[in-house]
Scaffold this motif. Sequence first.
Motif, short mmCIF file in Angstrom:
data_model
loop_
_atom_site.label_atom_id
_atom_site.label_comp_id
_atom_site.label_asym_id
_atom_site.label_seq_id
_atom_site.Cartn_x
_atom_site.Cartn_y
_atom_site.Cartn_z
N ILE A 9 31.87 45.16 -40.18
CA ILE A 9 32.29 44.19 -39.06
C ILE A 9 31.34 44.45 -38.29
O ILE A 9 30.64 45.67 -38.24
N GLU A 10 31.25 43.66 -37.26
CA GLU A 10 29.82 43.60 -36.51
C GLU A 10 30.29 43.19 -34.67
O GLU A 10 31.40 42.56 -34.51
N THR A 11 30.24 44.16 -34.01
CA THR A 11 30.33 44.36 -32.46
C THR A 11 29.07 44.91 -31.38
O THR A 11 28.35 44.97 -32.17
N PRO A 12 28.91 44.19 -30.14
CA PRO A 12 27.32 44.55 -29.11
C PRO A 12 27.90 46.01 -28.87
O PRO A 12 26.47 45.98 -28.62
N TYR A 13 28.55 46.37 -28.45
CA TYR A 13 28.67 47.51 -28.03
C TYR A 13 28.90 49.16 -29.01
O TYR A 13 30.12 48.92 -29.63
N SER A 14 28.17 49.91 -28.34
CA SER A 14 28.76 51.45 -29.17
C SER A 14 29.79 51.84 -29.27
O SER A 14 30.89 52.39 -29.76
N ALA A 15 30.43 51.51 -27.84
CA ALA A 15 31.54 52.18 -27.33
C ALA A 15 32.56 51.04 -28.33
O ALA A 15 33.59 52.34 -29.15
N THR A 16 32.75 50.45 -28.30
CA THR A 16 33.57 49.81 -29.64
C THR A 16 33.62 50.25 -31.20
O THR A 16 34.49 50.11 -31.76
N GLN A 17 32.46 50.38 -31.80
CA GLN A 17 32.44 50.77 -32.66
C GLN A 17 33.05 52.11 -33.25
O GLN A 17 33.31 52.29 -33.87
N CYS A 18 33.15 53.43 -31.88
CA CYS A 18 33.58 54.25 -31.62
C CYS A 18 34.81 54.52 -31.91
O CYS A 18 35.50 54.70 -32.44
N ALA A 19 35.49 53.40 -31.12
CA ALA A 19 37.61 53.15 -31.00
C ALA A 19 37.41 52.51 -32.35
O ALA A 19 38.48 52.81 -32.90
N LEU A 20 36.67 51.78 -33.03
CA LEU A 20 36.78 50.90 -34.37
C LEU A 20 36.78 52.29 -35.47
O LEU A 20 38.09 52.35 -36.13
N VAL A 21 36.35 53.04 -35.07
CA VAL A 21 35.45 53.90 -36.40
C VAL A 21 36.61 55.33 -35.98
O VAL A 21 38.08 55.28 -37.56
N LEU A 22 37.58 55.46 -34.62
CA LEU A 22 39.09 55.85 -34.14
C LEU A 22 40.44 55.52 -35.37
O LEU A 22 41.33 56.10 -35.35
N ALA A 23 39.78 54.07 -35.10
CA ALA A 23 41.05 52.95 -35.49
C ALA A 23 40.94 53.03 -37.22
O ALA A 23 42.41 52.89 -37.59
N GLY A 24 40.34 53.93 -37.30
CA GLY A 24 39.93 53.82 -38.55
C GLY A 24 39.05 52.45 -39.54
O GLY A 24 39.51 52.49 -40.86
N ALA A 25 38.90 51.98 -39.48
CA ALA A 25 37.91 50.70 -40.04
C ALA A 25 36.83 50.44 -40.32
O ALA A 25 36.19 49.65 -41.41
#
Length: 304
Positions: A230-246
């Motif tokens: 997955i690619e995203t522009p934002y570190s906050a989105t990275q963290c949310a995706l990690v918590l979601a198990g992505a």
Amino acid sequence: MKSLPAHDAKAVSTRQIEVFRTVMQLGSANRAAAALHVSQPAITQLLQQLESRAQLTLFDRPKGRLVPTPEAHALMEEIERVYEGLGAVQRKIVALQSHEDTVLRIGSLHAMAASIMPGVLAEFQQRYPRTRCLLMVDSSKVLREALFQGAVDLAFLGDEADTSGLVSSTFYELPAVCALPATHPLARKAVLDLADLRDAPLIGLSATDPAQRRLEQAFSDAGITPRFVIETPYSATQCALVLAGAGLAITNPLVAAEHAPLGLRSIPITTGGIHFRALLAFQPRQAQSRAAQEFVSLCRQRLP
């Protein structure tokens, strides 16, 4: 076509510019006519007068449609700068009319807005209750333009920003961390090596992000082919995706720390020398108020 002589520039009227801008924004003469409450032939006539007086072809007209030429797009960019400047003047008039004590206008990249900025603003308001803060969160390119236009007093930019014409300095340079769920097997480790992430699904930042480019280079130097899913522009989105198990993410430590209460672990990376950087920038012609200086000081106090 021949360039417009300097003494002929007055021949272009503000009404023609207004019509041209409206057509560019709305995409057709009919929609521009409705927005400006005039007839479509009047719009067409004003555009033709503008092209004639500017000695430029601003629109191609296949089957009666208006298709902007490269010259039209270049002119539109300059016109938007002028309108933004007028907007800045209007904002200043409104501020003076409302008799506000002070307005501190801050530009911030997303990583800081999603980490230390909320706490800093809360503390700042306690110290300066009569100072109104305006927070603009956007890309470094937009924030740079906002500085030049006077829309912000100071800005925190990414290290990819062009700071020519600005007074700037490094605000922080922090080592990256690996963000992973607290339940992940690697979460028991005190430190991680890039080799630990060889087969892990990774959530990366945008390919144009300097931190992402440094990370990919570090993997390459280590002879590892990372698996970015997955690619995203934002570190906050990275963290949310990690918590979601992505997947896992190499991310900004300031942002990762904000997600710790939600079960995110942040583990240092021992190889690669991967860092996240931010710049602080001001206008060179504008002295900084005491409020601005105090705000920056509070921001520094929040850094690890």
